[in-house]
Design a protein around this motif. Structure first.
Motif, PDB file in Angstrom:
ATOM      1  N   LEU A  20     -19.046 -64.672   4.070  1.00 37.20           N
ATOM      2  CA  LEU A  20     -20.170 -63.754   3.947  1.00 37.20           C
ATOM      3  C   LEU A  20     -20.314 -62.822   5.143  1.00 37.20           C
ATOM      4  CD1 LEU A  20     -22.779 -66.193   2.366  1.00 37.20           C
ATOM      5  CD2 LEU A  20     -21.195 -64.644   1.225  1.00 37.20           C
ATOM      6  N   GLY A  21     -19.253 -62.603   5.868  1.00 36.23           N
ATOM      7  CA  GLY A  21     -19.291 -61.710   7.014  1.00 36.23           C
ATOM      8  C   GLY A  21     -18.875 -60.301   6.639  1.00 36.23           C
ATOM      9  N   GLY A  22     -18.459 -59.560   7.639  1.00 40.65           N
ATOM     10  CA  GLY A  22     -17.990 -58.191   7.419  1.00 40.65           C
ATOM     11  C   GLY A  22     -19.075 -57.315   6.820  1.00 40.65           C
ATOM     12  N   TRP A  23     -18.649 -56.451   5.901  1.00 36.56           N
ATOM     13  CA  TRP A  23     -19.570 -55.520   5.262  1.00 36.56           C
ATOM     14  C   TRP A  23     -20.596 -56.223   4.379  1.00 36.56           C
ATOM     15  CZ3 TRP A  23     -19.908 -50.931   7.245  1.00 36.56           C
ATOM     16  CH2 TRP A  23     -18.806 -50.377   7.869  1.00 36.56           C
ATOM     17  N   ARG A 144     -29.251 -40.023  -2.427  1.00 33.81           N
ATOM     18  CA  ARG A 144     -28.956 -41.183  -1.586  1.00 33.81           C
ATOM     19  C   ARG A 144     -28.375 -42.321  -2.430  1.00 33.81           C
ATOM     20  NH1 ARG A 144     -33.951 -42.383   0.594  1.00 33.81           N
ATOM     21  NH2 ARG A 144     -33.726 -40.500   1.832  1.00 33.81           N
ATOM     22  N   LEU A 145     -28.939 -42.535  -3.619  1.00 33.05           N
ATOM     23  CA  LEU A 145     -28.434 -43.585  -4.510  1.00 33.05           C
ATOM     24  C   LEU A 145     -27.040 -43.258  -5.052  1.00 33.05           C
ATOM     25  CD1 LEU A 145     -31.639 -44.629  -6.461  1.00 33.05           C
ATOM     26  CD2 LEU A 145     -30.236 -46.090  -5.004  1.00 33.05           C
ATOM     27  N   ILE A 151     -20.105 -45.566  -2.585  1.00 35.39           N
ATOM     28  CA  ILE A 151     -19.531 -46.413  -1.522  1.00 35.39           C
ATOM     29  C   ILE A 151     -19.412 -47.860  -1.973  1.00 35.39           C
ATOM     30  CG2 ILE A 151     -19.969 -47.394   0.773  1.00 35.39           C
ATOM     31  CD1 ILE A 151     -21.326 -44.649   1.446  1.00 35.39           C
ATOM     32  N   TRP A 152     -20.511 -48.439  -2.475  1.00 33.17           N
ATOM     33  CA  TRP A 152     -20.559 -49.875  -2.693  1.00 33.17           C
ATOM     34  C   TRP A 152     -19.928 -50.358  -3.992  1.00 33.17           C
ATOM     35  CZ3 TRP A 152     -20.928 -52.831   1.252  1.00 33.17           C
ATOM     36  CH2 TRP A 152     -21.619 -52.400   2.370  1.00 33.17           C
TER      37      TRP A 152
END
Length: 168
Positions: A20-23, A144-145, A151-152
């Motif tokens: 659960l690290g990183g981005w 913004r969305l 990106i996500w």
């Protein structure tokens, strides 16, 4: 006499980066912030609009603020905010349990945020007083969305960390 079959221990841990690290830390923070913002939206705006006095001003055809869309928009926003808050909690639980459904939930999370924001914005533009009060923040939020989704969503589709972390 049967030959002895030697049991081999198989390591099912994924190769490469995982956890659960990183981005994913930013995703986690984003989920918590979303829950807070939805609660603020719900209590500051949506539920106050359901107040009998406010509701009457906006939905009574004798009021100067009346428009036939107000009631539907208010109900839409309250319903969406409640459901989205619950969805955020479920998504966060799946995140911590590292469930394989989590990446799909996040793609739905981002897509639905964008779709509902566009629908809400277009509905509010149908009301003259709301259109007059629009200061560009609604459109800015949609842009913004769009950037957030751009990106996500690909991140959750292509990321090695996501693929290796959410496998259960």
């Amino acid at each position: 006499m049967q030959p002895q079959i030697e049991e081999q221990k198989v390591d099912y841990r994924p190769l490469g980066i995982s956890g659960l690290g990183g981005w994913l830390v930013l995703v986690q923070i984003g989920l918590y912030l979303t829950m807070i913002m939805v609660l603020v939206q719900l209590f500051q705006y949506s539920l106050t609009a359901l107040n009998p006095g406010t509701w009457e001003i906006l939905t009574s055809d004798q009021s100067s603020f009346y428009h036939p869309w107000w009631g539907a928009i208010i109900i839409f926003e309250v319903t969406y905010n409640v459901l989205f808050f619950i969805f955020s909690i479920v998504t966060l639980v799946m995140f911590y349990r590292k469930k394989s459904v989590f990446p799909r939930l996040m793609i739905i999370f981002y897509s639905m945020s964008l779709a509902v924001s566009i629908i809400d914005y277009l509905l509010l533009l149908q009301i003259p007083i709301a259109r007059e009060l629009e200061d560009g923040s609604g459109l800015t939020g949609i842009v913004r969305l769009v950037i957030t989704c751009a990106i996500w969503i690909p991140y959750f589709i292509k990321s090695e960390r996501v693929r290796n972390t959410f496998i259960r």
